[in-house]
Design a protein around this motif. Structure first.
Motif, mmCIF file in Angstrom:
data_model
loop_
_atom_site.group_PDB
_atom_site.id
_atom_site.type_symbol
_atom_site.label_atom_id
_atom_site.label_comp_id
_atom_site.label_asym_id
_atom_site.label_seq_id
_atom_site.Cartn_x
_atom_site.Cartn_y
_atom_site.Cartn_z
ATOM 1 N N LEU A 137 0.852 -1.195 0.000
ATOM 2 C CA LEU A 137 0.000 0.000 0.000
ATOM 3 C C LEU A 137 0.882 1.236 0.000
ATOM 4 N N GLU A 138 0.493 2.219 -0.776
ATOM 5 C CA GLU A 138 1.145 3.523 -0.734
ATOM 6 C C GLU A 138 0.057 4.556 -0.515
ATOM 7 N N SER A 139 0.163 5.341 0.558
ATOM 8 C CA SER A 139 -0.848 6.330 0.913
ATOM 9 C C SER A 139 -0.463 7.718 0.453
ATOM 10 N N MET A 140 -1.461 8.471 0.033
ATOM 11 C CA MET A 140 -1.296 9.872 -0.317
ATOM 12 C C MET A 140 -2.441 10.637 0.341
ATOM 13 N N VAL A 141 -2.139 11.475 1.308
ATOM 14 C CA VAL A 141 -3.155 12.251 2.000
ATOM 15 C C VAL A 141 -3.502 13.475 1.163
ATOM 16 N N ILE A 142 -4.785 13.724 1.014
ATOM 17 C CA ILE A 142 -5.251 14.883 0.245
ATOM 18 C C ILE A 142 -5.110 16.129 1.118
ATOM 19 N N LEU A 143 -4.294 17.072 0.680
ATOM 20 C CA LEU A 143 -4.101 18.315 1.429
ATOM 21 C C LEU A 143 -5.216 19.308 1.123
ATOM 22 N N SER A 144 -5.568 19.422 -0.155
ATOM 23 C CA SER A 144 -6.671 20.286 -0.560
ATOM 24 C C SER A 144 -7.184 19.803 -1.917
ATOM 25 N N THR A 145 -8.410 20.144 -2.198
ATOM 26 C CA THR A 145 -9.025 19.759 -3.466
ATOM 27 C C THR A 145 -9.197 21.010 -4.309
ATOM 28 N N LEU A 146 -8.540 21.031 -5.452
ATOM 29 C CA LEU A 146 -8.585 22.199 -6.320
ATOM 30 C C LEU A 146 -9.713 22.113 -7.334
ATOM 31 N N LYS A 147 -10.083 20.903 -7.711
ATOM 32 C CA LYS A 147 -11.188 20.708 -8.654
ATOM 33 C C LYS A 147 -11.847 19.377 -8.339
ATOM 34 N N LYS A 148 -13.158 19.410 -8.243
ATOM 35 C CA LYS A 148 -13.938 18.200 -8.000
ATOM 36 C C LYS A 148 -15.290 18.413 -8.668
ATOM 37 N N SER A 149 -15.345 18.103 -9.933
ATOM 38 C CA SER A 149 -16.555 18.382 -10.701
ATOM 39 C C SER A 149 -17.449 17.156 -10.779
ATOM 40 N N PRO A 150 -18.707 17.304 -10.399
ATOM 41 C CA PRO A 150 -19.646 16.180 -10.561
ATOM 42 C C PRO A 150 -20.182 16.112 -11.990
ATOM 43 N N GLN A 151 -19.814 17.072 -12.819
ATOM 44 C CA GLN A 151 -20.335 17.144 -14.182
ATOM 45 C C GLN A 151 -19.321 16.600 -15.178
#
Length: 156
Positions: A137-151
């Motif tokens: 397993l290699e983990s990457m913690v999300i620091l911030s979300t710059l784009k998250k489009s549901p479209q």
């Protein structure tokens, strides 16, 4: 297999992705069709699974899911038995909200959510790493979300 969509279907999809709560009357006015014709088109796209579902987008932080992570998972061997065993196990873990079978360094890319780092550690140690076919397993913690489009973009 992609479905043939005309300009009106694409406009309906764009509007529904923007606001799934739009009424059929409002939708028909926006696309310039009668309510009956608009509803017929929507029902057809639902039947063909072009439209899969309607749901609310929830703010994870406002409900206490403060830690988001991506996990690169490598299996002990890349064969059908291991793939099936992993997929069955991962589908039972509700904190894993997305799972992608990928090419490259790993076999799967997961997105997981947790209330805090302690809960995340428990998720990794007590659940995911306990799946017998998981090798690494290699983990990457999300620091911030710059784009998250549901479209999704609707191709012509």
């Amino acid at each position: 297999m992609s479905q043939k969509l005309d300009a009106t279907d694409r406009k309906i999809l764009h509007l529904l992705q923007s606001n799934a709560k739009i009424t059929n009357a409002q939708l028909s006015q926006e696309v310039g069709l009668s309510p009956a014709s608009t509803l017929e088109r929507v029902k057809k796209m639902e039947k063909l699974n072009v439209i899969k579902s309607y749901h609310a987008t929830v703010d994870e932080h406002l409900i206490g899911l403060e830690v988001g992570t991506f996990l690169l998972v490598t299996l002990t061997g890349h064969n059908k038995k291991n793939l099936n065993e992993f997929m069955l196990a991962i589908n039972q873990i509700e904190e894993v909200v997305e799972c992608y079978h990928i090419t490259g360094r790993g076999d799967f890319l997961l997105k997981a959510v947790s209330t805090d780092i302690s809960a995340y550690q428990s998720l990794i140690l007590d659940q995911i790493s306990e799946i017998p076919v998981v090798h690494n397993l290699e983990s990457m913690v999300i620091l911030s979300t710059l784009k998250k489009s549901p479209q999704l973009p609707i191709p012509e």
